[in-house]
Design a protein around this motif. Structure first.
Motif, PDB file in Angstrom:
ATOM      1  N   ARG A  91      68.543 -22.934  -9.468  1.00 42.38           N
ATOM      2  CA  ARG A  91      68.810 -24.039  -9.496  1.00 42.38           C
ATOM      3  C   ARG A  91      69.359 -24.715  -7.753  1.00 42.38           C
ATOM      4  NH1 ARG A  91      71.611 -21.154 -14.126  1.00 42.38           N
ATOM      5  NH2 ARG A  91      73.446 -20.813 -11.985  1.00 42.38           N
ATOM      6  N   GLY A  92      69.703 -24.079  -7.567  1.00 52.23           N
ATOM      7  CA  GLY A  92      69.666 -25.181  -6.311  1.00 52.23           C
ATOM      8  C   GLY A  92      68.572 -25.796  -5.635  1.00 52.23           C
ATOM      9  N   LEU A  93      67.517 -24.957  -5.872  1.00 49.90           N
ATOM     10  CA  LEU A  93      65.982 -25.709  -5.366  1.00 49.90           C
ATOM     11  C   LEU A  93      65.353 -26.291  -6.342  1.00 49.90           C
ATOM     12  CD1 LEU A  93      64.386 -22.239  -3.553  1.00 49.90           C
ATOM     13  CD2 LEU A  93      65.506 -24.100  -2.620  1.00 49.90           C
ATOM     14  N   GLY A  94      66.685 -26.632  -7.623  1.00 50.28           N
ATOM     15  CA  GLY A  94      65.631 -27.145  -8.445  1.00 50.28           C
ATOM     16  C   GLY A  94      65.018 -27.015  -9.547  1.00 50.28           C
ATOM     17  N   GLY A  95      64.466 -25.953  -9.821  1.00 50.75           N
ATOM     18  CA  GLY A  95      63.677 -25.022 -10.269  1.00 50.75           C
ATOM     19  C   GLY A  95      63.077 -23.965  -9.751  1.00 50.75           C
ATOM     20  N   PRO A  96      62.285 -23.289 -10.702  1.00 45.55           N
ATOM     21  CA  PRO A  96      61.244 -22.555  -9.884  1.00 45.55           C
ATOM     22  C   PRO A  96      60.554 -22.754  -9.605  1.00 45.55           C
ATOM     23  CG  PRO A  96      62.113 -22.361 -12.653  1.00 45.55           C
ATOM     24  CD  PRO A  96      62.291 -23.554 -12.368  1.00 45.55           C
ATOM     25  N   LYS A  97      60.119 -22.064  -8.244  1.00 44.53           N
ATOM     26  CA  LYS A  97      58.814 -22.866  -7.426  1.00 44.53           C
ATOM     27  C   LYS A  97      57.876 -21.599  -8.406  1.00 44.53           C
ATOM     28  CE  LYS A  97      61.544 -25.136  -4.677  1.00 44.53           C
ATOM     29  NZ  LYS A  97      60.874 -26.640  -4.183  1.00 44.53           N
ATOM     30  N   ARG A  98      56.782 -21.801  -7.000  1.00 41.06           N
ATOM     31  CA  ARG A  98      55.213 -21.905  -7.380  1.00 41.06           C
ATOM     32  C   ARG A  98      55.693 -20.430  -8.458  1.00 41.06           C
ATOM     33  NH1 ARG A  98      57.481 -18.145  -3.459  1.00 41.06           N
ATOM     34  NH2 ARG A  98      57.365 -16.594  -4.006  1.00 41.06           N
ATOM     35  N   GLY A  99      55.542 -21.730  -9.925  1.00 41.59           N
ATOM     36  CA  GLY A  99      54.889 -21.073 -11.573  1.00 41.59           C
ATOM     37  C   GLY A  99      56.806 -21.059 -11.556  1.00 41.59           C
ATOM     38  N   GLY A 100      57.632 -20.105 -11.384  1.00 44.24           N
ATOM     39  CA  GLY A 100      59.120 -19.364 -11.650  1.00 44.24           C
ATOM     40  C   GLY A 100      59.140 -18.112 -11.629  1.00 44.24           C
TER      41      GLY A 100
END
Length: 427
Positions: free
Chosen positions: A395-404
């Motif tokens: 949530r802090g990063l605004g959603g999953p990186k690299r596809g989750g």
């Protein structure tokens, strides 16, 4: 090596290139086979031919095999433990350092923290799954670890839905080997000599073409397997291989005593062997490994894949042992034998094996009649992610990186394909 190398690659590679790295490994395997065949061809006439041939003709290829083996053995000493292994054994600080080094990012980088928590979530999930099923084996002692492998694999045979998965994995790998692919790879010079090639040099030359054909045929499989599906590709490949076997048998039966005067027939049979290798290279070679990896729920996948790999290697051993006797005693019947088994593999695939392309783990449960297994796995993984703080980081990063995260990938169609590609495709 066949199990640990792809596992290590998958564990140290960034998620976005993991599938490509494992696919590259498969290409490297076929490239190695191809190179070895051409080394045999190139050294065959050292010192001359026939009685004039030097012992170096066979000593040089054997000695050359030591070079990559020694390089691998020495290189392993400088390779780090994988972050997943370190986390699973409680060495989290070291895991962070290794992960930072592998990704070439600072230790406190947000992507390092994200991937570390993803790996930790998977580790905790596996431990809790074990604790729920076998609480007496939770402690990671050497003896418990040994017993756990056997208990976990044995449990797959006690539930009908799981046993169907066991059947798909083990029988698929049985038929993969009994297509006769390793009979060709192991005994290609003898096979080509039996098909009337005029000399040992010519047989080795034909064998070299086998390596090239299989290498080139693997490329489209890597590119298109997820677009075309597993079942259609394997069915076409099985039918193609079976037809090649039967064609060779007919040519062999009609010309086995007159190869000298029917050289065109001999080369037609050789061409069928080459075509057989092409059919295997784009179908059962890579697709069988992909298929047996994606039929399992998350909590059973490691043990299920190991069971399929065991079936593959046992069948490989049997084929290697029986092929010389088959060629000696039943001659063209060898190709009928492998052809019928290949058609049997196609029938098994058609009637018993479901198409698994882009199915989620929950949909796989429905197909195999074990509804709820993947759902329970998903719920447990969600609890773990929340507990270790992975949800907060996402949530802090605004959603999953690299596809989750890893488990999100395993539940989405695209992500499942990426996870499946972690497993070695091997002939």
């Amino acid at each position: 090596m066949s199990v640990n190398v792809p596992n290590y690659n998958a564990e140290v590679a960034p998620p976005e290139v993991r599938g490509s790295l494992v696919a590259l490994q498969q290409l490297a395997i076929t490239a190695g086979i191809m190179v070895s065949f051409w080394i045999d061809y190139g050294t065959n006439n050292i010192g001359g031919s026939g009685e004039m041939q030097s012992e170096a003709a066979w000593l040089v290829p054997i000695c050359l095999q030591l070079i990559p083996g020694i390089a691998l053995g020495v290189g392993i000493l400088f390779m780090p433990f994988s972050p997943r292994w370190l986390i699973h054994h409680g060495r989290e600080a070291e895991a962070r350092r290794v992960l930072s080094s592998l990704r070439n990012l600072p230790l406190d980088h947000e992507l390092i923290e994200l991937e570390f928590l993803e790996i930790k979530a998977q580790s905790v999930f596996e431990k809790r799954s074990t604790a729920e099923k076998w609480p007496h084996l939770v402690e990671l002692t050497p003896w418990n670890t040994f017993k756990l492998q056997w208990v976990a694999i044995g449990s797959l045979f006690t539930i009908k839905a799981m046993f169907r998965r066991v059947t798909v994995a083990t029988v698929t790998m049985f038929f993969q080997q009994f297509t006769g692919i390793n009979a060709v790879l192991y005994y290609a010079p003898s096979i080509f000599a039996a098909l009337g090639t005029s000399s040992n040099t010519t047989s080795l030359l034909a064998t070299g073409v086998v390596g090239v054909a299989m290498f080139l045929a693997t490329v489209p499989a890597v590119l298109y397997i997820d677009k075309l599906g597993r079942k259609p590709v394997m069915l076409v490949g099985a039918l193609g291989m079976g037809i090649c076997h039967m064609t060779i048998a007919v040519i062999f039966a009609k010309n086995q005593y007159q190869w000298a005067t029917h050289k065109a027939a001999g080369w037609a049979a050789v061409a069928m062997v080459w075509l057989f290798v092409v059919h295997f290279g784009y179908s059962w070679g890579p697709c069988a490994w992909v298929l047996i990896s994606e039929v399992w729920p998350l909590s059973n996948r490691a043990y299920g894949i190991a069971l399929g790999a065991s079936s593959n290697w046992m069948s490989n051993f049997i084929v290697g042992q029986i092929t010389p006797d088959l060629l000696t005693h039943i001659k063209y019947g060898t190709f009928i034998f492998f052809g019928l088994l290949t058609f049997g593999g196609a029938a098994f695939l058609w009637w018993y094996v479901p198409e698994t392309k882009r199915l989620t783990l929950e949909e796989m449960d429905v197909v195999f009649g074990s509804v709820g297994v993947a759902m329970r796995d998903e719920e447990r993984m969600r609890e773990v992610r929340a507990e270790i703080g992975l949800e907060d980081v996402l949530r802090g990063l605004g959603g999953p990186k690299r596809g989750g995260s890893e488990d999100e990938k395993s539940r989405s169609p695209k992500g499942e394909v990426e996870e499946i590609e972690q497993v070695e495709v091997k002939a």
